[in-house]
Motif scaffolding. Structure first.
Motif, short mmCIF file in Angstrom:
data_model
loop_
_atom_site.label_atom_id
_atom_site.label_comp_id
_atom_site.label_asym_id
_atom_site.label_seq_id
_atom_site.Cartn_x
_atom_site.Cartn_y
_atom_site.Cartn_z
N ILE A 1 0.84 -1.21 0.00
CA ILE A 1 0.00 0.00 0.00
C ILE A 1 0.86 1.25 0.00
CG2 ILE A 1 -1.67 1.33 1.35
CD1 ILE A 1 -2.79 -1.36 2.36
N ASN A 2 1.92 1.23 0.84
CA ASN A 2 2.82 2.37 0.88
C ASN A 2 3.53 2.58 -0.47
OD1 ASN A 2 2.58 3.52 3.50
ND2 ASN A 2 3.66 1.76 4.37
N ALA A 3 3.86 1.48 -1.13
CA ALA A 3 4.51 1.57 -2.45
C ALA A 3 3.55 2.20 -3.45
CB ALA A 3 4.94 0.19 -2.92
N LEU A 4 2.26 1.84 -3.37
CA LEU A 4 1.26 2.45 -4.26
C LEU A 4 1.13 3.94 -3.98
CD1 LEU A 4 -1.01 2.31 -6.37
CD2 LEU A 4 -2.58 1.74 -4.49
N HIS A 5 1.08 4.30 -2.69
CA HIS A 5 0.99 5.72 -2.34
C HIS A 5 2.17 6.50 -2.93
CE1 HIS A 5 -1.55 4.75 1.50
NE2 HIS A 5 -2.27 4.70 0.39
N GLN A 6 3.36 5.92 -2.83
CA GLN A 6 4.55 6.59 -3.35
C GLN A 6 4.46 6.74 -4.87
OE1 GLN A 6 7.00 7.89 -1.49
NE2 GLN A 6 8.06 8.67 -3.32
N ALA A 7 3.99 5.68 -5.55
CA ALA A 7 3.87 5.72 -7.01
C ALA A 7 2.85 6.78 -7.44
CB ALA A 7 3.45 4.35 -7.53
N LEU A 8 1.74 6.86 -6.70
CA LEU A 8 0.71 7.86 -7.05
C LEU A 8 1.23 9.28 -6.82
CD1 LEU A 8 -2.48 6.13 -5.59
CD2 LEU A 8 -1.74 6.24 -7.98
N TYR A 9 2.04 9.44 -5.80
CA TYR A 9 2.66 10.74 -5.59
C TYR A 9 3.59 11.09 -6.75
CZ TYR A 9 6.18 14.03 -3.95
OH TYR A 9 7.04 15.10 -3.85
#
Length: 246
Positions: free
Chosen positions: A83-91
């Motif tokens: 989930i954190n990796a997705l958040h980073q990618a979306l940022y």
């Protein structure tokens, strides 16, 4: 045996041997007292042995619960990292304009299944343990779980009351994919439940960016607390196993 002692006392009285009688009576009283003390000692030993066996059973059950928690928490930790990796990618996509691939967009609304069993099975278990070091480590573990529970509740509230509502309002949840069971994964959730392109477009929205920030903060907080809990979990297991071997 009692009648034998009685005959001896009676004989001494009949012979008017008062001094010998008193000495004999005193010795007999001492023997009775020694017998009582020995019986109490044996009883205390038996009770201590029973208490030790009971405590060992409690510790063994606790180790089983801790291991079950550890397995569940490690799965939670892996999900949180994704989930954190997705958040980073979306940022990176929304703020920096990078053309990154969104591997599992459904994680934007995903919540881990958090259900620790050790504290629920016996929240007062520390009071049943005689060794102070183990009691203190159990209390530390339970305090860590409380911190984790608080962070999880905040993350869950953000997800349920704000992010999921926002995603629904923006029409990025694919109705047909859900009802037609397209791309169902092992957890029974469609990996294509969220429209990838729609999510990529949302990354440019200031409102979504603020929600993404809040989600990232709370998700990383849960991950941080979870790592602390896992470390304490392992420490406690090793301490209890060492105690059981003694």
């Amino acid at each position: 045996m009692i009648s034998f002692f009685r005959k001896i006392r009676q004989k001494l009285l009949n012979q008017h041997r008062i001094t010998q009688y008193l000495a004999y009576a005193t010795g007999e009283i001492l023997l009775v007292m020694i017998g009582i003390l020995l019986a109490l000692q044996v009883n205390n030993w038996n009770e201590a042995r029973k208490a030790k066996l009971k405590e060992e059973a409690i510790l063994k059950n606790l180790v089983q619960d801790l291991r079950a928690d550890s397995l569940s928490f490690n799965e939670n930790l892996e999900s949180l990292k994704q989930i954190n990796a997705l958040h980073q990618a979306l940022y990176e996509i929304g703020i920096k304009g990078l053309g990154l691939e969104v591997e599992n967009p459904n994680l934007i609304r995903y919540m881990i299944y958090y259900n620790p069993i050790a504290i629920k099975n016996d929240p007062l278990i520390s009071e049943k343990i005689s060794r102070e070091e183990i009691r203190n480590e159990i209390k530390t573990y339970f305090r860590n779980l409380i911190d984790l529970d608080d962070g999880f509740s905040q993350f869950q509230e953000l997800m349920e009351k704000r992010i999921r509502v926002f995603l629904a309002d923006q029409n990025v949840q694919l109705l047909s994919n859900w009802f037609e069971n397209k791309g169902i994964n092992k957890k029974g959730i469609s990996s294509e439940f969220i429209d990838k392109e729609g999510l990529r477009l949302l990354t440019r929205s200031p409102k979504f960016q603020q929600l993404l920030l809040e989600a990232s903060i709370k998700c990383k907080n849960v991950e941080f607390n979870l790592e602390i809990v896992l470390a304490q979990n392992q420490k406690l297991i090793e301490l209890i196993q060492k105690e059981l071997k003694q």
